[in-house]
Design an enzyme around this catalytic site. Structure first.
Site, PDB file in Angstrom:
ATOM      1  N   SER A  15       0.763  -1.126   0.042  1.00  0.00           N
ATOM      2  CA  SER A  15      -0.033   0.099   0.165  1.00  0.00           C
ATOM      3  C   SER A  15       0.802   1.217   0.078  1.00  0.00           C
ATOM      4  CB  SER A  15      -0.841  -0.047   1.325  1.00  0.00           C
ATOM      5  OG  SER A  15      -0.225  -0.243   2.272  1.00  0.00           O
ATOM      6  N   TYR A 154       1.418 -14.258 -14.989  1.00  0.00           N
ATOM      7  CA  TYR A 154       0.545 -13.125 -14.058  1.00  0.00           C
ATOM      8  C   TYR A 154      -0.987 -13.581 -14.115  1.00  0.00           C
ATOM      9  CZ  TYR A 154      -1.717  -8.620 -13.182  1.00  0.00           C
ATOM     10  OH  TYR A 154      -2.533  -7.665 -12.498  1.00  0.00           O
TER      11      TYR A 154
END
Length: 264
Positions: A15, A154
């Protein structure tokens, strides 16, 4: 709609930038205490400083830990032992041909993108169920559904997150804990912006032109016809974390600009 998360503690992994940072800001604005996480001490410190300036009355903790490892996860749990809200956001991706991806690259990406969420959920969710309230959100991707040929590794991890979130929602059904996935499309995150800046420099065009070129060639089904902002993605996540979203669980919510051509 007034979303009030006062008294709730939220852990947002990865974050210090991009979507994760926007989610942390949104949760703090709604009144939650927020645990910031990143791998670099300078970036965690900078994010904490910025958030404290934005929300002088807010409560923030910064944890420097690499969640691709069990040791990093243990460090997070030691410094932030409990949470009402868990946003499994940390992750990365890279464009690389399938036949050039080695075994260690597959496992390293799986450790960061998938095992980080497994470890965090395994730690935080039991207390949520004991209290009868909790929110878990996995930040997946439209690539989980529309597999890009140059990012198969991914996409695999992002599809795995959907299975994990749905299974966990089944496991905690009826407890007051909800588990959902949010699927962004092309977004002006730190990683995507970096790719677009590099492409723009290489081709001698502006970043906006590079983004438009990406949309037209790589995501031609986009209805938004632009990259989303990190705040637009965060807005959906904040709602999913709210009391108002108590009836939403076990589902995948797209903020992909219409890239995935399906009505369900």
């Amino acid at each position: 709609m007034n979303i009030d998360l006062t008294g709730r503690t939220a852990v947002v992994t990865g974050s210090t930038a991009g979507i994760g940072r926007a989610i942390a800001v949104g949760l703090a604005r709604a009144g939650a205490s927020v645990v910031i996480n990143g791998r670099r001490e300078d970036r965690v410190a900078a994010t904490l400083s910025e958030l404290r300036a934005l929300f002088p009355k807010g409560a923030f903790i910064g944890v420097v830990a690499d969640l691709a490892t069990a040791e990093g996860a243990a460090e997070l749990f030691a410094q932030a032992p409990d949470a009402d809200i868990l946003v499994n956001n940390v992750g990365t991706g890279r464009a690389k041909p399938f036949f050039d991806i080695g075994d260690s690259e597959w496992t390293d990406l799986f450790e960061l993108n998938v095992m980080s969420g497994i470890r965090a959920s395994r730690h935080y969710v039991p207390n949520m169920t004991n209290r009868g309230w909790g929110r878990v959100v996995f930040i997946s991707s439209e690539s989980a559904l529309a597999i890009p040929k140059d990012m198969i590794d991914y996409a695999m991890t992002k599809t795995a997150q959907l299975a994990l979130a749905r299974g966990l929602a089944e496991a905690v059904g009826g407890t007051g804990v909800t588990v959902n996935s949010v699927l962004p499309g092309p977004t002006n995150s730190e990683i995507m912006s970096g790719w677009m800046k590099a492409a723009a420099k290489e081709q001698g065009i502006t970043q906006h032109e590079a983004e438009q070129q990406f949309i037209k060639t790589m995501r031609p089904t986009s209805l938004l016809n632009r990259f989303a902002t990190t705040e637009e993605v965060a807005n959906l996540v904040i709602y999913v974390c709210s009391e108002q979203a108590s009836g939403t669980t076990g589902t995948s919510l797209r903020v992909d600009g219409g890239v995935v051509r399906t009505i369900a």
